[in-house]
Design a protein around this motif. Structure first.
Motif, mmCIF file in Angstrom:
data_model
loop_
_atom_site.group_PDB
_atom_site.id
_atom_site.type_symbol
_atom_site.label_atom_id
_atom_site.label_comp_id
_atom_site.label_asym_id
_atom_site.label_seq_id
_atom_site.Cartn_x
_atom_site.Cartn_y
_atom_site.Cartn_z
ATOM 1 N N ILE A 1 45.629 44.632 33.741
ATOM 2 C CA ILE A 1 44.926 45.642 34.537
ATOM 3 C C ILE A 1 43.928 44.955 35.473
ATOM 4 N N ASN A 2 43.197 43.976 34.944
ATOM 5 C CA ASN A 2 42.239 43.226 35.757
ATOM 6 C C ASN A 2 42.951 42.512 36.908
ATOM 7 N N ALA A 3 44.081 41.876 36.624
ATOM 8 C CA ALA A 3 44.842 41.177 37.665
ATOM 9 C C ALA A 3 45.329 42.151 38.735
ATOM 10 N N ILE B 1 40.980 34.352 50.460
ATOM 11 C CA ILE B 1 40.870 35.633 49.748
ATOM 12 C C ILE B 1 41.824 35.660 48.560
ATOM 13 N N TRP B 2 43.053 35.190 48.748
ATOM 14 C CA TRP B 2 44.016 35.185 47.635
ATOM 15 C C TRP B 2 43.574 34.276 46.495
ATOM 16 N N LEU B 3 42.753 33.282 46.782
ATOM 17 C CA LEU B 3 42.267 32.389 45.732
ATOM 18 C C LEU B 3 41.340 33.108 44.744
ATOM 19 N N LEU B 4 40.928 34.327 45.081
ATOM 20 C CA LEU B 4 40.138 35.127 44.138
ATOM 21 C C LEU B 4 40.931 35.439 42.865
ATOM 22 N N LEU B 5 42.242 35.263 42.929
ATOM 23 C CA LEU B 5 43.080 35.502 41.742
ATOM 24 C C LEU B 5 42.926 34.407 40.683
#
Length: 159
Positions: A17-19, A48-52
């Protein structure tokens, strides 16, 4: 075939859910950035994608907030909107700070300081505030995205 322990199932489900929330958040930021001309961007979509990435995202939150704020401010200035100094900066920074406190500093403190029941209220409030400022920042960026989107549509209609 054995099933997973309940604690592990809960951990996996909350992680998924967090992902999902982070993916939706990143997509939203990137969509807002798509209305900013390339020369006005102070941050790349890759950043921005590195926030994953867990752990790395605590530092990147600060860089993303600063980059998005500068990018939107630059675009608004180019489009001759009223002088907007730091769009979304305050709520984004508060979220980033609370994120570091709640997810990095606090767990380290727990190792060395036993938690008394009375402090659980403070801990819960900090977690709740982190969520509130995250939502507020997300909503603020979406608000600016809609402004840029409508302005882009108006420019196309004028042609």
């Amino acid at each position: 075939m054995q099933s997973l322990p309940v604690n592990l199932q809960t951990f996996i489900i909350s992680g998924l859910i967090n992902a999902l929330i982070i993916v939706l958040f990143c997509r939203s930021l990137i969509k807002a950035l798509s209305y900013v001309s390339p020369e006005n961007r102070a941050i790349s979509q890759l950043m921005i994608w590195l926030l994953l990435l867990p752990g790395v995202n605590k530092v990147l939150n600060f860089l993303v907030v600063i980059g998005m704020s500068k990018s939107i401010a630059n675009e608004l200035k180019d489009r001759e909107f009223e002088d907007v100094k730091r769009p979304g900066f305050i709520s984004g920074m508060i979220f980033a700070i609370l994120s570091v406190i709640f997810e990095v500093i606090f767990p380290l403190a727990l190792i060395y300081i036993p938690v008394v029941k009375e402090y659980m209220t403070i801990i819960s409030a900090a977690a709740f505030l982190q969520i509130i400022f995250f939502i507020q920042y997300w909503m603020r960026i979406n608000w600016y995205r809609r402004i840029l989107e409508k302005d882009s549509e108006n420019e196309l209609e004028e042609l």
